[in-house]
Design an enzyme around this catalytic site. Structure first.
Site, PDB file in Angstrom:
ATOM      1  CD  GLU A 102      97.871  14.535  20.415  1.00 49.13           C
ATOM      2  OE1 GLU A 102      98.168  14.076  21.512  1.00 49.13           O
ATOM      3  OE2 GLU A 102      98.715  15.107  19.662  1.00 49.13           O
TER       4      GLU A 102
ATOM      5  CD  GLU B 190     107.538  19.252   8.522  1.00 48.00           C
ATOM      6  OE1 GLU B 190     108.089  19.495   9.604  1.00 48.00           O
ATOM      7  OE2 GLU B 190     106.630  19.947   8.052  1.00 48.00           O
TER       8      GLU B 190
ATOM      9  CD  GLN C 244     108.522  23.593   8.090  1.00 42.85           C
ATOM     10  OE1 GLN C 244     109.139  22.818   8.815  1.00 42.85           O
ATOM     11  NE2 GLN C 244     107.403  23.245   7.488  1.00 42.85           N
ATOM     12  N   GLY C 245     109.619  28.416   8.412  1.00 40.91           N
ATOM     13  CA  GLY C 245     108.851  29.342   9.240  1.00 40.91           C
ATOM     14  C   GLY C 245     107.367  29.051   9.174  1.00 40.91           C
ATOM     15  CE1 TYR C 246     105.546  26.368   5.757  1.00 43.28           C
ATOM     16  CE2 TYR C 246     104.337  24.382   6.355  1.00 43.28           C
ATOM     17  CZ  TYR C 246     104.855  25.221   5.383  1.00 43.28           C
ATOM     18  OH  TYR C 246     104.688  24.925   4.058  1.00 43.28           O
ATOM     19  CB  SER C 247     105.380  26.323  14.569  1.00 47.63           C
ATOM     20  OG  SER C 247     105.104  25.004  14.149  1.00 47.63           O
TER      21      SER C 247
END
Length: 399
Positions: free
Chosen positions: A386, A244, A126-129
């Protein structure tokens, strides 16, 4: 924590148990039980066993190769796998990308990519962050510029789990830099063997190589690999994140992990009596049992709501938040139960197949510290705690 099941559901559970007894390799279940790292070959072996039975893609409709199970069957399957110490099916392709393709992809994309997930041809990450765009995912800066039949992608992804084993990555990229933060983002499927891709390892707190940095320099990606509509990738992103966060709770894994804590506490001696009889320790275990029972109910409710193809709602954030907290508490209890055996460890030893054959007074104790350190990440990945509290406050409580 038992739930009353119908005779049909009980028969299905017995079928799963019989399958696991007959087909789950002891070598793999031993590694899982002792907290050892599974190799990619280990994962592929279990992947193939499940696929042969038709049980790999538990949440997929039958028309795409899934078993067509209802939510209770999916729950029972996950629970029995966890209790049998079966490897967890990596979620990136099967549980995360696949629902996005089924919902937003074209017929051609589904026909091409879904079978390759099932047979293990493609291994996804997964290439999110990104640096500076983790919890604030919409702040991502990786760009994709259209050039004929391709996009030219430049940027960096980080905390990319399993990229060193994967051959494909699904990425969020910015295709319209002039748009507002959550607009102008697209969802691309990128071949990690493409020229311009570089993967660098990141060592986590427990000393393991689980996550990576992925650098993309003038990487050419076919326009056919765009999922959904250009500049509307945020719709895909939100849909995927709810899946997720639901799977990240790992309710069944928490039940299995707590069982291991109880087994260790029954053997451990503190001040001349079993640790399990210590009132403070017993109270902590009881609290976790109550929380898991609540989590089971919520998990089944979310699965039921998603059974018609809809994405889980904001309650998935509650599930992810509480699931993370519970599993972190269980890892702390396991360290406590392991006593002196939860000692300083050699990360390389934890990867060795020979470790599973060692005879020690408390075999799980040797990995208890590593598991405790590794599970600190649960508060961050899949959306920081958070962020989950903010979603709950706004969407559930109306604050």
């Amino acid at each position: 924590m038992d739930i009353n099941f119908t005779p049909e559901e009980t028969a299905f559970r017995d079928e799963v148990r019989a399958f696991l007894h007959a087909e789950l390799p002891t070598r793999l279940s031993t590694k899982v039980a002792q907290g050892l790292e599974l190799s990619k070959q280990d994962q592929l072996e279990w992947h193939a066993i499940l696929n042969k039975r038709g049980w790999l893609a538990a949440g997929w409709p039958t028309e795409y190769g899934g078993p067509g199970w209802n939510p209770v069957q999916r729950y029972l399957f996950d629970a029995e796998c966890a209790l049998a110490d079966a490897p967890t099916v990596l979620p990136f392709g099967i549980s995360m990308l696949a629902p996005v393709l089924i919902r937003f992809g074209t017929d051609e994309q589904r026909a091409h990519w879904l079978p390759r997930m099932l047979d293990g041809t493609d291994w996804w990450c997964q290439g999110y962050s990104e640096p500076g765009a983790g919890s604030d995912l919409a702040a991502l800066r990786t760009t994709a510029v259209r050039d004929g039949d391709h996009y030219i992608v430049n940027g960096q992804k980080t905390w990319t789990t399993g990229a060193h084993h994967a051959n494909m990555i699904f990425c969020l990229v910015r295709t319209d830099p002039s748009a507002k933060k959550q607009q102008g983002i697209s969802f691309l499927l990128i071949d990690l063997n493409s020229p311009g891709v570089e993967i660098r390892p990141i060592r986590t707190l427990d000393g393991a190589h689980e996550v990576n940095e992925v650098f993309l320099s003038d990487v050419r990606v076919p326009v056919a690999n765009l999922v959904g509509t250009e500049n509307r990738g945020w719709d895909c992103a939100k849909f995927l994140l709810t899946h997720e966060r639901t799977t990240a709770a790992r309710v069944s894994n928490a039940i299995a992990e707590l069982r291991r804590v109880k087994e260790s506490a029954a053997r451990a001696q503190r001040n001349g009596r079993r640790l399990a009889e210590d009132p403070v320790f017993a109270a902590r275990v009881a609290r976790v049992e109550i929380e898991i029972a609540n989590l089971q109910t919520t998990s089944l409710m979310i699965l039921r709501s998603a059974s018609d193809g809809r994405a889980p709602g904001p309650e998935s954030s509650l599930l992810k938040l509480r699931g993370s907290q519970i599993r972190q508490e269980i890892s702390a209890l396991l360290r406590r139960a392991s006593g002196v055996h939860a000692r300083t460890y050699d990360p390389e030893q934890l990867c060795a197949d020979s470790f599973a054959e060692m005879t020690v007074p408390e075999p799980r104790g040797l990995t208890a510290t590593a598991q405790y350190l590794n599970k600190r990440k649960l508060s961050i990945y899949g959306g920081a705690s958070e962020i989950q509290r903010t979603i709950i406050a706004k969407s559930v409580l109306g604050l």
